[in-house]
Design a protein around this motif. Sequence first.
Motif, PDB file in Angstrom:
ATOM      1  N   VAL A  40      -5.114   6.890  -4.944  1.00 51.60           N
ATOM      2  CA  VAL A  40      -5.852   7.619  -3.912  1.00 51.60           C
ATOM      3  C   VAL A  40      -6.567   6.640  -2.978  1.00 51.60           C
ATOM      4  CG1 VAL A  40      -7.802   9.172  -3.525  1.00 51.60           C
ATOM      5  CG2 VAL A  40      -6.100   9.733  -5.250  1.00 51.60           C
ATOM      6  N   LYS A  41      -7.144   5.583  -3.536  1.00 51.05           N
ATOM      7  CA  LYS A  41      -7.855   4.594  -2.710  1.00 51.05           C
ATOM      8  C   LYS A  41      -6.917   3.876  -1.750  1.00 51.05           C
ATOM      9  CE  LYS A  41     -11.832   3.595  -5.539  1.00 51.05           C
ATOM     10  NZ  LYS A  41     -12.609   2.563  -6.232  1.00 51.05           N
ATOM     11  N   MET A  42      -5.650   3.729  -2.105  1.00 44.89           N
ATOM     12  CA  MET A  42      -4.692   3.027  -1.256  1.00 44.89           C
ATOM     13  C   MET A  42      -3.841   3.988  -0.436  1.00 44.89           C
ATOM     14  SD  MET A  42      -3.598  -0.126  -3.790  1.00 44.89           S
ATOM     15  CE  MET A  42      -2.130   0.697  -4.250  1.00 44.89           C
ATOM     16  N   MET A  43      -4.296   5.204  -0.202  1.00 45.57           N
ATOM     17  CA  MET A  43      -3.509   6.201   0.526  1.00 45.57           C
ATOM     18  C   MET A  43      -3.206   5.780   1.956  1.00 45.57           C
ATOM     19  SD  MET A  43      -2.177   8.645  -0.981  1.00 45.57           S
ATOM     20  CE  MET A  43      -1.878  10.237  -0.324  1.00 45.57           C
ATOM     21  N   ASP A  44      -4.046   4.967   2.587  1.00 47.95           N
ATOM     22  CA  ASP A  44      -3.778   4.541   3.956  1.00 47.95           C
ATOM     23  C   ASP A  44      -2.537   3.670   4.042  1.00 47.95           C
ATOM     24  OD1 ASP A  44      -5.965   5.900   4.809  1.00 47.95           O
ATOM     25  OD2 ASP A  44      -7.274   4.151   4.913  1.00 47.95           O
ATOM     26  N   HIS A  45      -2.302   2.876   3.034  1.00 44.22           N
ATOM     27  CA  HIS A  45      -1.167   1.966   3.011  1.00 44.22           C
ATOM     28  C   HIS A  45      -0.046   2.624   2.212  1.00 44.22           C
ATOM     29  CE1 HIS A  45      -4.255  -0.798   4.257  1.00 44.22           C
ATOM     30  NE2 HIS A  45      -4.903  -0.577   3.129  1.00 44.22           N
ATOM     31  N   GLU A  46       1.098   2.759   2.837  1.00 49.28           N
ATOM     32  CA  GLU A  46       2.264   3.361   2.179  1.00 49.28           C
ATOM     33  C   GLU A  46       1.915   4.712   1.559  1.00 49.28           C
ATOM     34  OE1 GLU A  46       4.056   0.617  -0.507  1.00 49.28           O
ATOM     35  OE2 GLU A  46       3.930  -1.040   0.902  1.00 49.28           O
ATOM     36  N   TRP A  47       1.407   5.614   2.369  1.00 50.71           N
ATOM     37  CA  TRP A  47       0.881   6.888   1.880  1.00 50.71           C
ATOM     38  C   TRP A  47       1.936   7.734   1.181  1.00 50.71           C
ATOM     39  CZ3 TRP A  47       2.843  11.451   3.663  1.00 50.71           C
ATOM     40  CH2 TRP A  47       3.607  11.388   4.823  1.00 50.71           C
TER      41      TRP A  47
END
Length: 80
Positions: A40-47
Motif C-alpha cells: 500500500v505504501k508503494m502504490m504510487d510506483h508500479e500501482w
Amino acid sequence: MKKNEGIWFKAKNYGWGWYPCTWEGWFVILIWAMFFIPAVKMMDHEWLKNLIFIFIATGILILVCWKKGEKPRWRWGKYS
C-alpha cells in the motif's frame, strides 16, 4: 473433541467475517500485514503490480480464514 478445536478464526457476531482467536490466527494476520502495508505504501510506483499483489495476498488470507475458521454466514447478534 470440542466443536471449535482447531479453529484459528471465530465468526463475527455482527455481519460476515472472522476475527483471530488463537496465536496461529494472529500470526497469519501479522504475516498478511507484513505484505499488505509495504504494498500500500508503494502504490504510487508500479500501482497495477502492487494492486494485483494486494488482491492476491488478501485472497490468500480469506482462503486461510475459510479453511481454519468457523463457517461464515450473515449474523446479527449472539443468537442469529
